[in-house]
Scaffold this active site. Structure first.
Site, PDB file in Angstrom:
ATOM      1  N   ASP A  38       7.706  -2.589  -4.993  1.00 21.66           N
ATOM      2  CA  ASP A  38       7.785  -3.782  -5.835  1.00 21.66           C
ATOM      3  C   ASP A  38       8.753  -4.766  -5.166  1.00 21.66           C
ATOM      4  O   ASP A  38       9.944  -4.474  -5.037  1.00 21.66           O
ATOM      5  CB  ASP A  38       8.294  -3.381  -7.228  1.00 21.66           C
ATOM      6  CG  ASP A  38       8.313  -4.548  -8.196  1.00 21.66           C
ATOM      7  OD1 ASP A  38       7.351  -5.324  -8.183  1.00 21.66           O
ATOM      8  OD2 ASP A  38       9.286  -4.678  -8.953  1.00 21.66           O
ATOM      9  N   THR A  48       6.100 -10.300  -3.949  1.00 23.95           N
ATOM     10  CA  THR A  48       5.982 -10.160  -2.488  1.00 23.95           C
ATOM     11  C   THR A  48       5.215 -11.347  -1.917  1.00 23.95           C
ATOM     12  O   THR A  48       5.597 -11.926  -0.894  1.00 23.95           O
ATOM     13  CB  THR A  48       5.275  -8.833  -2.134  1.00 23.95           C
ATOM     14  OG1 THR A  48       5.908  -7.781  -2.850  1.00 23.95           O
ATOM     15  CG2 THR A  48       5.337  -8.541  -0.662  1.00 23.95           C
TER      16      THR A  48
END
Length: 535
Positions: free
Chosen positions: A62, A96
């Site tokens: 994550d 991301t």
């Protein structure tokens, strides 16, 4: 006065980088940070193991968790961490993506700076491109918030996050939870509580129409199971009140002492009677319940739980419809909430109170299970992301295809748009378009495919349809809408917005002054890109 004598306006030991050096240093830091999280993108992304100073381990892919856990010192890199945090707060997923787009925008700007294009021109071009990209996103969005679509959105968000084998049952639970707490098209994700417990397989996770409180009843003589319970919520203590001021009472007779004790007992008894008279069978108190009150409550057959968190009290109020009271004297039957069942159950060695079967509960709890602590933590993060994206989809009603499809579509249309712009901004818009292609490139690289071949195939496929994306499992270009790989439009919008704004801000910096009060290591060696050691 002697000629040529230097004038010092900054204290000794201050580090200063000027002009191109400052820009290069900041760009380098941004690129290094983006490279760190880049390998985690997509279903085939790898995980990072982060070890802190105490030896605690976090294993995750994550983006925002990685960046939060890393001890980052470089000021420009810290600005990119803020991008990820904003993305997490606004949508809950796509962190991301936001960071790697920002990193790529900085990388492309380096080439433009080498061509002697002024940073403000690049920033202006990036802003124009970001606005145009938002318009293109609106054009390629799909309007659909059917349950089937919401499940696909949840499954896409959880792919590659350790929840692989239980994606479908978890996605169903998440969609149920979001639809349950939705009110007038708005979803407050605070009303979905995630309670995580290790010691069981992921498939044993379940949704409770109500609240799980991580506490136990205060007295063993109280019932452990109640049907059709009437719930009272109190945020004041159930004990004899201390006097506000110090008072001294002189007692001359032992009988007076006895009367005093009896009066205190009577006060506690009256409180408990008040609760019993209202018809309440379960009591949740935010503060303490003294031993005598526990005894009387047990005698009255009332299950009581003390020191319940304020957030849990609020969730119980939302789920059962009970009113939270400060004064017990005000308690009446109208203030009570209803729950079909209140039970104390042992989960993985801990007693927990389950308040279930609440009619039309506007607060629900997801009990997430996993075999070990690290696994259940990662599943918890995946579920949290999925709740965010399903909530965003319910609120906006717009989704886009996944697998790099929207980025390729935006890049294609932005390149056409660039040709209509005169001036040097045209080069910045083209650079922005190319930067977006980092997403499909990275997806291909992480899946072990050739990124150039994949990108060429994607561009060709986009001549026919804007939904063509990269299937990382087969390596083919497929229609992502058909394949059910979809994401909320908000994830992409926010990622592009945050990334472009952060890149613009970093580009405009031409002077970095680091004060001497910080350690000399705070101005990183430009060659290291500002990334501190991981250990």
């Amino acid at each position: 006065m002697a000629q040529g004598q230097p004038i010092f306006i900054l204290p000794e030991g201050t580090n200063r980088l000027l002009g191109r050096d400052a820009q290069r240093n900041n760009i380098l830091a941004g690129k290094a940070l983006a490279e760190t999280v880049r390998t985690t993108l997509g279903p085939k992304g790898m995980d990072k193991m982060l070890v802190d100073g105490l030896g605690d381990i976090v294993v995750t892919n994550d983006g925002v968790t990685i960046l939060k856990e890393m001890d980052i010192e470089h000021p420009a890199a810290k600005m990119l961490v803020e991008v990820a945090k904003t993305q997490e707060d606004e949508v809950g997923d796509g962190t991301t993506t936001a960071v790697i787009i920002a990193g790529e925008l900085l990388k492309k700007s380096e080439t433009l700076l080498d061509m002697d294009i002024h940073p403000t021109i690049i920033a202006l071009g990036y802003r124009q491109a970001a606005e145009k990209a938002q318009e293109i996103l609106d054009e390629i969005s799909i309007d659909d918030i059917s349950r089937e679509m919401l499940i696909k959105v949840a499954m896409t968000a959880m792919t590659g996050k350790g929840t692989e084998k239980a994606r479908e049952p978890l996605a169903n639970l998440i969609v149920d939870a979001v639809q349950q707490v939705e009110e007038n098209g708005v979803v407050d994700t605070d009303h979905i509580k995630i309670e995580k417990k290790d010691g069981a397989v992921v498939e044993e996770s379940r949704l409770v129409q109500g609240v799980i409180v991580d506490k136990e009843k205060v007295h063993p003589g109280m019932p452990s199971e109640l049907k059709d319970a009437k719930v009272a919520l109190i945020n004041s203590p159930l004990e004899v009140k201390e006097t506000e001021v110090d008072a001294e009472i002189r007692i001359t007779d032992p009988a007076q002492m006895q009367a005093f004790i009896e009066q205190e007992e009577q006060m506690v008894k009256d409180m408990v009677n008040k609760i019993a008279d209202s018809g309440a069978t379960v009591l949740f108190a935010q503060k303490g319940i003294d031993d005598l009150a526990q005894h009387y409550l047990a005698k009255a057959g009332i299950m009581a739980v003390r020191r319940v968190k304020k957030s849990d009290i609020e969730k119980l109020s939302k789920a059962t419809g009970a009113t939270v009271l400060t004064n017990i004297d005000d308690l009446s039957e109208e203030d009570l909430g209803l729950a079909g069942s209140v039970t104390q159950q042992k989960i993985s060695g801990d007693d927990m109170i389950f308040v279930e079967e609440c009619k039309d509960a506007k607060s629900v709890t997801l009990l997430v299970r996993g075999s070990t602590k690290h696994i259940v933590d990662e599943i918890d993060r995946a579920v949290d992301d999925a709740i965010g994206v399903v909530a965003a989809t319910v609120e906006d009603g717009k989704v886009v295809a996944g697998g790099g499809a929207p980025e390729v579509a935006m890049a294609k249309k932005l390149k056409d748009y660039a040709e209509s712009i005169s001036g040097r901004e045209q080069l910045a818009v083209t650079a922005f378009a190319e930067s977006l292609e980092i997403v499909p490139k990275t997806l291909a690289e992480n899946a072990g495919l050739d990124s150039i071949d994949s990108l060429v195939d994607l561009r060709a496929a986009h001549e026919k349809s804007p939904y063509m994306g990269l299937n990382v499992f087969s390596g083919d270009v497929t229609d992502m809408k058909e394949a059910g790989v979809v994401e909320p439009q908000r994830v992409k919008k926010q990622a592009i917005q945050s990334a472009s704004e952060a890149a613009e801000m970093i580009l405009r910096i031409d002077d970095v002054i680091a004060s001497s009060s910080t350690s000399s290591g705070d101005m990183p060696d430009p060659g290291m890109g500002g990334m501190p050691p991981m250990m």
